[in-house]
Design an enzyme around this catalytic site. Structure first.
Site, mmCIF file in Angstrom:
data_model
loop_
_atom_site.group_PDB
_atom_site.id
_atom_site.type_symbol
_atom_site.label_atom_id
_atom_site.label_comp_id
_atom_site.label_asym_id
_atom_site.label_seq_id
_atom_site.Cartn_x
_atom_site.Cartn_y
_atom_site.Cartn_z
ATOM 1 N N GLY A 11 5.468 -5.727 8.783
ATOM 2 C CA GLY A 11 5.808 -4.312 9.002
ATOM 3 C C GLY A 11 4.535 -3.484 9.133
ATOM 4 N N ARG A 72 6.733 -10.145 13.253
ATOM 5 C CA ARG A 72 7.076 -11.110 12.205
ATOM 6 C C ARG A 72 7.337 -12.406 12.966
ATOM 7 N NH1 ARG A 72 8.077 -7.678 7.770
ATOM 8 N NH2 ARG A 72 9.050 -5.706 8.322
ATOM 9 N N SER A 73 6.471 -13.387 12.772
ATOM 10 C CA SER A 73 6.523 -14.583 13.618
ATOM 11 C C SER A 73 7.337 -15.716 13.005
ATOM 12 C CB SER A 73 5.093 -15.060 13.903
ATOM 13 O OG SER A 73 5.121 -16.262 14.619
ATOM 14 N N ASP A 103 3.254 -9.358 2.068
ATOM 15 C CA ASP A 103 3.429 -10.670 1.437
ATOM 16 C C ASP A 103 3.739 -11.799 2.426
ATOM 17 O OD1 ASP A 103 5.927 -9.615 1.840
ATOM 18 O OD2 ASP A 103 6.682 -10.008 -0.178
ATOM 19 N N THR A 126 1.001 -2.613 3.661
ATOM 20 C CA THR A 126 2.460 -2.495 3.598
ATOM 21 C C THR A 126 2.815 -1.201 2.884
ATOM 22 O OG1 THR A 126 4.469 -3.334 2.507
ATOM 23 C CG2 THR A 126 2.404 -4.060 1.561
ATOM 24 N N ASP A 128 5.251 -0.794 1.072
ATOM 25 C CA ASP A 128 6.047 -1.080 -0.129
ATOM 26 C C ASP A 128 5.263 -1.091 -1.448
ATOM 27 O OD1 ASP A 128 8.304 -1.245 1.381
ATOM 28 O OD2 ASP A 128 8.276 -3.425 1.546
ATOM 29 N N ASP A 130 3.949 -3.514 -3.003
ATOM 30 C CA ASP A 130 4.519 -4.552 -3.869
ATOM 31 C C ASP A 130 3.623 -5.775 -4.050
ATOM 32 O OD1 ASP A 130 4.760 -5.353 -1.260
ATOM 33 O OD2 ASP A 130 6.802 -6.096 -1.438
ATOM 34 N N ARG A 163 25.607 20.394 -3.376
ATOM 35 C CA ARG A 163 26.011 19.019 -3.029
ATOM 36 C C ARG A 163 25.261 17.949 -3.811
ATOM 37 N NH1 ARG A 163 26.712 20.043 3.414
ATOM 38 N NH2 ARG A 163 28.964 20.336 3.329
ATOM 39 N N MET A 170 12.868 3.255 1.763
ATOM 40 C CA MET A 170 12.571 1.835 1.993
ATOM 41 C C MET A 170 12.126 1.151 0.709
ATOM 42 S SD MET A 170 10.934 1.293 5.716
ATOM 43 C CE MET A 170 12.027 0.890 7.079
ATOM 44 N N GLY A 171 12.175 -0.156 0.737
ATOM 45 C CA GLY A 171 11.798 -0.970 -0.414
ATOM 46 C C GLY A 171 12.830 -2.062 -0.590
ATOM 47 N N ARG A 172 12.641 -3.118 0.220
ATOM 48 C CA ARG A 172 13.599 -4.229 0.216
ATOM 49 C C ARG A 172 13.675 -4.890 -1.151
ATOM 50 N NH1 ARG A 172 12.305 -7.632 5.297
ATOM 51 N NH2 ARG A 172 10.296 -7.156 4.384
ATOM 52 N N ARG A 256 7.638 4.679 7.959
ATOM 53 C CA ARG A 256 6.612 3.707 8.348
ATOM 54 C C ARG A 256 5.565 4.283 9.307
ATOM 55 N NH1 ARG A 256 9.057 -1.904 8.484
ATOM 56 N NH2 ARG A 256 8.316 -2.124 10.600
#
Ligand code: F6P
Length: 322
Positions: A11, A72-73, A103, A126, A128, A130, A163, A170-172, A256
């Site tokens: 990413g 992403r291969s 990662d 990244t 993220d 992480d 409301r 994001m953040g898988r 991103r």
């Protein structure tokens, strides 16, 4: 070492260009030839190379995305793909690599190094945040600032209409974006993959707020939360209590892109420079990281296998201050 290759993979993240610029110019400064590899491991397999001179990285420090493009291969996951990539590097005379990615990129780099022995140093790129071995990854600071601005906007309309908003960031697998933006925007709750989400508990918190005449509520949901995405969680809450006027917003890939922040550009420049210096010092199979103000090296296998832990104080800030 006379010739090195640089690539961005996985990413994309704001600040990758600043990192690339630093790696190219540091390489040239040390008398190396520098080759840009397009589309990450995909371009490596296809031999999609571009000579990088000083001008090739002019005027990119402020740009989001990556001028080398990214991918992403799937092919690089196979032994045959990696052999092909190695042969292309050999043919081009590339003796060392700087990998800018997350990662997946570093897991691939680790296997590649073990199989073919070509020195590789990584820069954590990244949004993220992480990876273990660095306080901040390249892209994270910009992403949280982008998300924060978007959430502030949503907060205005949430307040005007009394409301309850579920906002997905994001953040898988990680809740770092959610947690920091949640604190920065004064969210009522933050739901992250690192801790179990209890919907009943969330509903009673919202009920309490409702009873206390708190007119609007913002719940930040990390996309990888165990209870589901923002839409799922909103449904679960709606089924338990119909009095809330609920809306859902998914921030998505807006996080991103965009111009990297000042801190991002500075960190990325430092990391890109340190990666080339590490390669020249004979290091390999490691990720460059910054912890406090120090540059440290973390083996790829360690950086990718162990998640950075959530600081419990941050969770407490959300609970006490909301
Ligand atoms: O870059 C990391 C990340 O943003 C994750 O948080 C997210 O789940 C994923 O990438 C989405 O990536 P893509 O849409 O490129 O597959």
């Amino acid at each position: 070492m006379k010739k090195i290759g640089v690539f961005t993979s996985g990413g994309d993240a704001p600040g990758m260009n600043a990192c690339l610029r630093a790696a190219v110019r540091t390489g040239l400064h040390h008398g190396l030839e520098v080759v840009g590899i397009l589309r990450g491991y995909e371009g490596m397999i296809d031999g999609d190379f571009r000579v990088m001179d000083r001008q090739s990285v002019s005027n990119i420090i402020h740009l989001g995305g990556t001028i080398l493009r990214s991918a992403r291969s799937e092919r690089f996951r196979t032994k045959e793909g990696r052999i092909q990539a190695y042969q292309q590097l050999k043919k081009e005379g590339i003796e060392g690599l700087v990998a800018i990615g997350g990662d997946g990129t570093f897991s691939g780099a680790h296997i590649f190094y073990e199989e073919h022995g070509i020195p590789i140093v990584g820069c954590p790129g990244t949004i993220d945040n992480d990876l273990l071995g660095t306080d901040f990854t390249i892209g994270y600071d910009t992403a949280i600032n982008t998300a924060m601005t978007a959430i502030d906007n949503i907060k205005d309309t949430a307040n005007s209409h009394d409301r309850l908003f579920f906002i997905e960031v994001m953040g898988r697998d990680a809740g770092f974006i959610a947690l920091r933006t949640g604190i920065a925007c004064g969210a009522e709750a933050v739901l992250i993959p690192e801790s179990k989400t209890n919907i009943d508990h969330l509903v009673s918190l919202l009920q309490e707020n409702f009873d206390n005449r708190k007119s609007s509520n913002i719940i930040i949901v990390a996309e990888g939360d165990d209870a589901g995405g923002a839409f799922d969680i909103a449904d679960q809450v709606r089924r338990r209590n119909r009095q809330f006027d609920i809306r859902v917003s998914i921030l998505g890939h807006i996080q991103r892109g965009g111009r990297p922040t000042c801190m991002e550009r500075v960190r990325a420049s430092r990391m890109g420079m340190e990666a080339v210096k590490a390669l020249l010092a004979g290091k390999s199979d490691i990720m460059i990281g910054q912890v406090h103000t120090d540059i440290i090296y973390t083996p790829f296998a360690h950086a990718t296998k162990h998640h950075q832990e959530i600081n419990p104080t941050l969770t407490q800030i959300v609970e006490i201050l909301s």
